[in-house]
Design a protein around this motif. Structure first.
Motif, mmCIF file in Angstrom:
data_model
loop_
_atom_site.group_PDB
_atom_site.id
_atom_site.type_symbol
_atom_site.label_atom_id
_atom_site.label_comp_id
_atom_site.label_asym_id
_atom_site.label_seq_id
_atom_site.Cartn_x
_atom_site.Cartn_y
_atom_site.Cartn_z
ATOM 1 N N THR A 28 34.535 53.829 16.654
ATOM 2 C CA THR A 28 34.928 54.865 15.697
ATOM 3 C C THR A 28 33.755 55.793 15.388
ATOM 4 O O THR A 28 33.961 56.942 14.997
ATOM 5 N N GLU A 29 32.530 55.293 15.558
ATOM 6 C CA GLU A 29 31.326 56.123 15.462
ATOM 7 C C GLU A 29 30.943 56.546 16.877
ATOM 8 O O GLU A 29 30.655 55.712 17.728
ATOM 9 N N THR A 30 30.949 57.843 17.130
ATOM 10 C CA THR A 30 30.751 58.335 18.499
ATOM 11 C C THR A 30 29.339 58.862 18.768
ATOM 12 O O THR A 30 29.017 59.199 19.905
ATOM 13 N N ASP A 31 28.497 58.941 17.733
ATOM 14 C CA ASP A 31 27.160 59.496 17.909
ATOM 15 C C ASP A 31 26.178 58.387 18.280
ATOM 16 O O ASP A 31 25.442 57.865 17.442
ATOM 17 N N TRP A 32 26.168 58.006 19.536
ATOM 18 C CA TRP A 32 25.321 56.922 20.016
ATOM 19 C C TRP A 32 24.811 57.227 21.419
ATOM 20 O O TRP A 32 25.344 58.089 22.114
ATOM 21 N N GLU A 33 23.779 56.500 21.805
ATOM 22 C CA GLU A 33 23.319 56.497 23.192
ATOM 23 C C GLU A 33 23.260 55.043 23.654
ATOM 24 O O GLU A 33 23.039 54.129 22.848
ATOM 25 N N ALA A 34 23.475 54.824 24.936
ATOM 26 C CA ALA A 34 23.326 53.494 25.526
ATOM 27 C C ALA A 34 22.160 53.551 26.503
ATOM 28 O O ALA A 34 22.195 54.302 27.481
ATOM 29 N N VAL A 35 21.122 52.790 26.205
ATOM 30 C CA VAL A 35 19.954 52.736 27.086
ATOM 31 C C VAL A 35 20.076 51.440 27.890
ATOM 32 O O VAL A 35 20.036 50.342 27.331
ATOM 33 N N ILE A 36 20.250 51.585 29.186
ATOM 34 C CA ILE A 36 20.508 50.438 30.070
ATOM 35 C C ILE A 36 19.309 50.266 30.992
ATOM 36 O O ILE A 36 18.917 51.190 31.705
ATOM 37 N N LEU A 37 18.725 49.056 30.972
ATOM 38 C CA LEU A 37 17.567 48.779 31.818
ATOM 39 C C LEU A 37 17.884 47.581 32.705
ATOM 40 O O LEU A 37 18.102 46.474 32.215
ATOM 41 N N ASP A 38 17.926 47.817 34.003
ATOM 42 C CA ASP A 38 18.199 46.741 34.954
ATOM 43 C C ASP A 38 16.892 46.036 35.309
ATOM 44 O O ASP A 38 15.913 46.678 35.694
ATOM 45 N N ASP A 39 16.909 44.714 35.191
ATOM 46 C CA ASP A 39 15.689 43.933 35.405
ATOM 47 C C ASP A 39 15.633 43.364 36.823
ATOM 48 O O ASP A 39 15.553 42.156 37.022
ATOM 49 N N GLY A 40 15.713 44.250 37.819
ATOM 50 C CA GLY A 40 15.592 43.831 39.209
ATOM 51 C C GLY A 40 16.733 42.955 39.683
ATOM 52 O O GLY A 40 16.505 41.931 40.341
ATOM 53 N N SER A 41 17.958 43.346 39.358
ATOM 54 C CA SER A 41 19.128 42.563 39.792
ATOM 55 C C SER A 41 19.129 42.364 41.299
ATOM 56 O O SER A 41 18.721 43.237 42.067
ATOM 57 N N THR A 42 19.620 41.206 41.714
ATOM 58 C CA THR A 42 19.693 40.883 43.140
ATOM 59 C C THR A 42 21.091 41.098 43.708
ATOM 60 O O THR A 42 21.329 40.830 44.879
ATOM 61 N N ASP A 43 22.008 41.573 42.863
ATOM 62 C CA ASP A 43 23.355 41.887 43.335
ATOM 63 C C ASP A 43 23.563 43.402 43.228
ATOM 64 O O ASP A 43 22.604 44.162 43.138
ATOM 65 N N ASN A 44 24.803 43.848 43.213
ATOM 66 C CA ASN A 44 25.092 45.287 43.155
ATOM 67 C C ASN A 44 25.361 45.771 41.737
ATOM 68 O O ASN A 44 26.079 46.748 41.519
ATOM 69 N N SER A 45 24.778 45.077 40.737
ATOM 70 C CA SER A 45 24.995 45.425 39.329
ATOM 71 C C SER A 45 24.728 46.891 39.029
ATOM 72 O O SER A 45 25.508 47.563 38.346
ATOM 73 N N LEU A 46 23.618 47.384 39.529
ATOM 74 C CA LEU A 46 23.221 48.756 39.214
ATOM 75 C C LEU A 46 24.248 49.761 39.729
ATOM 76 O O LEU A 46 24.607 50.721 39.028
ATOM 77 N N ASP A 47 24.747 49.542 40.917
ATOM 78 C CA ASP A 47 25.769 50.437 41.476
ATOM 79 C C ASP A 47 27.047 50.386 40.648
ATOM 80 O O ASP A 47 27.687 51.425 40.399
ATOM 81 N N ILE A 48 27.425 49.199 40.216
ATOM 82 C CA ILE A 48 28.642 49.044 39.410
ATOM 83 C C ILE A 48 28.491 49.787 38.084
ATOM 84 O O ILE A 48 29.386 50.526 37.661
ATOM 85 N N ILE A 49 27.357 49.595 37.422
ATOM 86 C CA ILE A 49 27.121 50.232 36.120
ATOM 87 C C ILE A 49 27.091 51.753 36.254
ATOM 88 O O ILE A 49 27.674 52.478 35.440
ATOM 89 N N LYS A 50 26.452 52.247 37.303
ATOM 90 C CA LYS A 50 26.406 53.698 37.529
ATOM 91 C C LYS A 50 27.808 54.246 37.790
ATOM 92 O O LYS A 50 28.157 55.341 37.320
ATOM 93 N N GLN A 51 28.613 53.516 38.517
ATOM 94 C CA GLN A 51 29.972 53.948 38.808
ATOM 95 C C GLN A 51 30.810 54.011 37.536
ATOM 96 O O GLN A 51 31.578 54.955 37.309
ATOM 97 N N ILE A 52 30.659 53.020 36.669
ATOM 98 C CA ILE A 52 31.439 52.953 35.433
ATOM 99 C C ILE A 52 31.050 54.070 34.466
ATOM 100 O O ILE A 52 31.899 54.658 33.795
ATOM 101 N N THR A 53 29.756 54.396 34.393
ATOM 102 C CA THR A 53 29.257 55.351 33.397
ATOM 103 C C THR A 53 29.000 56.743 33.966
ATOM 104 O O THR A 53 28.404 57.584 33.284
ATOM 105 N N GLN A 54 29.468 57.034 35.146
ATOM 106 C CA GLN A 54 29.028 58.196 35.919
ATOM 107 C C GLN A 54 29.098 59.537 35.191
ATOM 108 O O GLN A 54 28.227 60.392 35.381
#
Length: 281
Positions: A28-54
């Protein structure tokens, strides 16, 4: 500048992130930022997150150079954030729609409070609610502040100017880094508990402090407690002795319980319906 920075440390949890992100865009509060830091994932997490938040400019995605650990990653997230008020959200968890609105209102009404926290909802691996864990208002630097029973837990948010009065998140800690900075925040300013169920906490086998990692989390909690004792010049030796159960003693109790459960008298009593507790042994 956004009102609130959501700090998300990811390691191999991209496959859970869809529900996490959906809970953010449902706020309900829309004034936010999401700071996402990937800690060297060994799977395709980063690609998935980028696709979802593109297409969402509120999401800022970064990556560590290799796996640095949770302490380093969470400390770095604070440095990367822009808002004065921040809160950690794990990528496998989620928030209820009113979470940010309630938290920001509480910070505004309690300007002296450095840390604001709520209840959490334990969920299964599919994020279906199972039970509620209640927090507790901390009023003194006593055993409640040691956080043995999760008196302070998610959704934990903080004012950055007060966080900076502490030594910050300890990069040495592998787990229980939250217990460490919760105690530090209690030491420099009042904290405020909200009796609201704001955070959906997913229980699954790869959780950093759940299931197979529970005992490791307890070990690192004690590391944080020992560091606290050094910081405050207090003796927690007796507290450790009261809470510590040696492996030898644990095995003795387990073996005794096993013999009771397997005795013919216990089995007979169970057959006759005399021992209602038998099935829980």
């Amino acid at each position: 500048m956004s009102k609130f920075s959501l700090l998300i440390a990811n390691y191999n949890n991209g496959h859970f992130f869809e529900k996490c992100y959906q809970s953010l865009i449902s706020q309900t509060e829309t004034d936010w930022e999401a700071v996402i830091l990937d800690d060297g994932s060994t799977d395709n997490s980063l690609d998935i997150i980028k696709q979802i938040t593109q297409n969402d400019s509120r999401c800022k995605i970064y990556q560590n150079e290799g796996n640095k650990g949770i302490g380093y990653t969470k400390r770095r997230l604070i440095e990367l954030s822009e808002a004065e008020i921040c809160g950690f959200l794990d990528p496998d968890d989620a928030l209820v729609p009113q979470a940010l609105e309630i938290v920001l209102k509480t910070h505004e009404e309690n300007k002296e409070a450095g840390l604001v926290y709520s209840n959490l909802i334990f969920c299964d691996e599919h994020l279906n609610p199972k039970s509620v864990h209640k927090g507790k208002q901390i009023t003194a630097l006593d055993e409640s502040y040691y956080n043995f029973n999760g008196e302070i837990s998610h959704f934990a948010s903080f004012k950055k100017k007060i966080y900076k009065q502490t030594s910050g998140i300890d990069t040495f800690l592998k787990i229980a880094e939250d217990k460490d900075w919760y105690m530090k925040m209690c030491e420099v300013a009042p904290v405020k508990y909200i009796d609201e169920d704001l955070y959906l906490y997913r229980i699954h086998n790869n959780g950093i402090s759940t299931n197979k990692n529970t005992e490791k989390a307890l070990y690192w909690h004690w590391v944080a407690l020992i560091k606290m004792a050094e910081r405050r010049n207090v003796n927690i030796e007796d507290l450790f002795v009261q809470n510590y159960v040696s492996k030898k003693r644990y095995e003795h109790v387990t073996n005794t319980l096993g013999r009771v459960k397997n005795s013919r008298w216990a089995k007979l009593g169970n057959t006759l319906g005399l021992f209602k507790i038998f099935k829980y042994l």
